[in-house]
Design a protein around this motif. Sequence first.
Motif, mmCIF file in Angstrom:
data_model
loop_
_atom_site.group_PDB
_atom_site.id
_atom_site.type_symbol
_atom_site.label_atom_id
_atom_site.label_comp_id
_atom_site.label_asym_id
_atom_site.label_seq_id
_atom_site.Cartn_x
_atom_site.Cartn_y
_atom_site.Cartn_z
ATOM 1 N N GLU B 10 0.818 -1.220 0.000
ATOM 2 C CA GLU B 10 0.000 0.000 0.000
ATOM 3 C C GLU B 10 0.852 1.271 0.000
ATOM 4 O O GLU B 10 0.311 2.378 0.075
ATOM 5 N N GLY B 11 2.175 1.090 -0.041
ATOM 6 C CA GLY B 11 3.047 2.254 -0.111
ATOM 7 C C GLY B 11 3.502 2.799 1.234
ATOM 8 O O GLY B 11 4.116 3.867 1.286
ATOM 9 N N PHE B 12 3.212 2.066 2.316
ATOM 10 C CA PHE B 12 3.694 2.496 3.627
ATOM 11 C C PHE B 12 5.115 1.980 3.844
ATOM 12 O O PHE B 12 5.432 0.843 3.462
ATOM 13 N N LEU B 13 5.933 2.818 4.452
ATOM 14 C CA LEU B 13 7.327 2.456 4.722
ATOM 15 C C LEU B 13 7.368 1.252 5.669
ATOM 16 O O LEU B 13 6.678 1.226 6.691
ATOM 17 N N ARG B 14 8.186 0.250 5.319
ATOM 18 C CA ARG B 14 8.240 -0.947 6.164
ATOM 19 C C ARG B 14 8.996 -0.680 7.472
ATOM 20 O O ARG B 14 8.605 -1.167 8.527
ATOM 21 N N GLU B 15 10.113 0.062 7.380
ATOM 22 C CA GLU B 15 10.950 0.305 8.561
ATOM 23 C C GLU B 15 10.941 1.790 8.894
ATOM 24 O O GLU B 15 11.382 2.616 8.104
ATOM 25 N N VAL B 23 12.797 11.080 1.985
ATOM 26 C CA VAL B 23 11.863 9.971 1.766
ATOM 27 C C VAL B 23 10.429 10.500 1.766
ATOM 28 O O VAL B 23 9.587 10.088 0.956
ATOM 29 N N ALA B 24 10.134 11.442 2.670
ATOM 30 C CA ALA B 24 8.792 12.048 2.710
ATOM 31 C C ALA B 24 8.474 12.695 1.359
ATOM 32 O O ALA B 24 7.363 12.538 0.836
ATOM 33 N N GLU B 25 9.447 13.418 0.808
ATOM 34 C CA GLU B 25 9.249 14.058 -0.505
ATOM 35 C C GLU B 25 8.958 12.999 -1.572
ATOM 36 O O GLU B 25 8.093 13.173 -2.427
ATOM 37 N N GLN B 26 9.690 11.890 -1.482
ATOM 38 C CA GLN B 26 9.515 10.805 -2.453
ATOM 39 C C GLN B 26 8.101 10.218 -2.363
ATOM 40 O O GLN B 26 7.422 10.034 -3.382
ATOM 41 N N ILE B 27 7.637 9.946 -1.127
ATOM 42 C CA ILE B 27 6.293 9.367 -0.958
ATOM 43 C C ILE B 27 5.236 10.378 -1.408
ATOM 44 O O ILE B 27 4.280 10.034 -2.119
ATOM 45 N N ALA B 28 5.431 11.649 -1.022
ATOM 46 C CA ALA B 28 4.451 12.685 -1.370
ATOM 47 C C ALA B 28 4.346 12.834 -2.892
ATOM 48 O O ALA B 28 3.232 12.958 -3.439
ATOM 49 N N ALA B 29 5.494 12.785 -3.566
ATOM 50 C CA ALA B 29 5.481 12.924 -5.031
ATOM 51 C C ALA B 29 4.644 11.807 -5.648
ATOM 52 O O ALA B 29 3.891 12.043 -6.603
ATOM 53 N N GLY B 30 4.761 10.605 -5.087
ATOM 54 C CA GLY B 30 3.977 9.479 -5.578
ATOM 55 C C GLY B 30 2.482 9.675 -5.372
ATOM 56 O O GLY B 30 1.661 9.031 -6.028
ATOM 57 N N GLU B 31 2.116 10.543 -4.441
ATOM 58 C CA GLU B 31 0.703 10.839 -4.171
ATOM 59 C C GLU B 31 0.286 12.168 -4.815
ATOM 60 O O GLU B 31 -0.791 12.697 -4.496
ATOM 61 N N ASN B 32 1.159 12.718 -5.660
ATOM 62 C CA ASN B 32 0.888 14.002 -6.317
ATOM 63 C C ASN B 32 0.686 15.144 -5.328
ATOM 64 O O ASN B 32 -0.163 16.016 -5.523
ATOM 65 N N ILE B 33 1.463 15.109 -4.249
ATOM 66 C CA ILE B 33 1.401 16.194 -3.270
ATOM 67 C C ILE B 33 2.761 16.881 -3.219
ATOM 68 O O ILE B 33 3.799 16.221 -3.113
ATOM 69 N N HIS B 34 2.737 18.212 -3.325
ATOM 70 C CA HIS B 34 3.963 18.988 -3.151
ATOM 71 C C HIS B 34 3.996 19.494 -1.717
ATOM 72 O O HIS B 34 3.076 20.199 -1.280
#
Lengths: 123, 105, 97
Positions: B10-15, B23-34
């Motif tokens: 589901e895209g949640f960080l495992r560790e 990493v937050a920027e990377q996840i946010a980009a995947g959700e189309n959030i700046h």
Amino acid sequence: MTAAARKSILVVSRHAHPGSSLPRSALDTALAAAAFDQPVALLFQGEGVLQLLSEQDSRAAGVRNLRKVLDSLPLYEIETLHVDAAAAAAFGLDRDALPAGAEWLDAAGIRALLARHDHVLGF
Amino acid sequence: MLPISAFDPEGFLRELQDWTPEVAEQIAAGENIHLTPAHWEILELLRAYYQRFDSSPAMRPLVKWVAQQLGPDKGRSIYLLSLFPGSPAKLGSKIAGLPKPDNCL
Amino acid sequence: MLLHTLSRSPAHSALRDCLAVLGPDDALLLLGDGVYAALAGSEAAELLAASGAALFVLDADAALAGVRERLLPGATVVDDDGFVALSERYSRQLAWY
């Protein structure tokens, strides 16, 4: 949901964490009921009072510190934790060891608590 | 950039310890959030919540927690929805590197 | 007015925790290993009798455990239909396990 549809729920948690998964289920049930806007109260009875010890160091075991999760209950509108006073005394726990706002109940107090809820769920 | 294996299906960080602001920027980009400072303010509160309560919040406690920490103007569903559309508790937790909230009903 | 169900043997903390709150207005149904609490002459049976609660034992579980002929005289044996009837009579139930 109308006010008439609200049913008060008492969750009775009486096993020790983390040896049993029932405490976690009790907590999940309380949180789920609260998410549906039902008034929920929690009673820790017998061994269940041991869940309230604050020094749990659960990182290594890969389980949650249940006391920390319990401390979040006011944010779910679950304000009062009820504690079986006789069990706490039997385990040598005093008020300093348990959450500050907890309500300590003797047997008569526990019976009254059971009597005033629409549903009681044992874990 | 963390490899895809660092995330669950589901895209949640495992560790948790893999999390960094990048990493937050990377996840946010995947959700189309700046991510803006307004986002970061909430992400930091989410991480503080996790430290204190050993869990990710559902929506209602998140709103209450934000209201306690930042005041009633920001402690509102509509404000959080404007930052994290759809499910602020779930999406915010995901970007903050926390586990999926258990009680996201 | 609660229907309690107890499904653990008398050695388990479930019996003690149940006895702490069991009142004369309540009913207690013993099932599973809980049926051993109704063994006539046992310590558990005496405590249950002293509680004043109405005492019921599930027939099939009592037979399986071999205690059906050794039950406390005050205990009433019920079958599954009896269990359902009890559930209807007492709207609130609490399970001890």
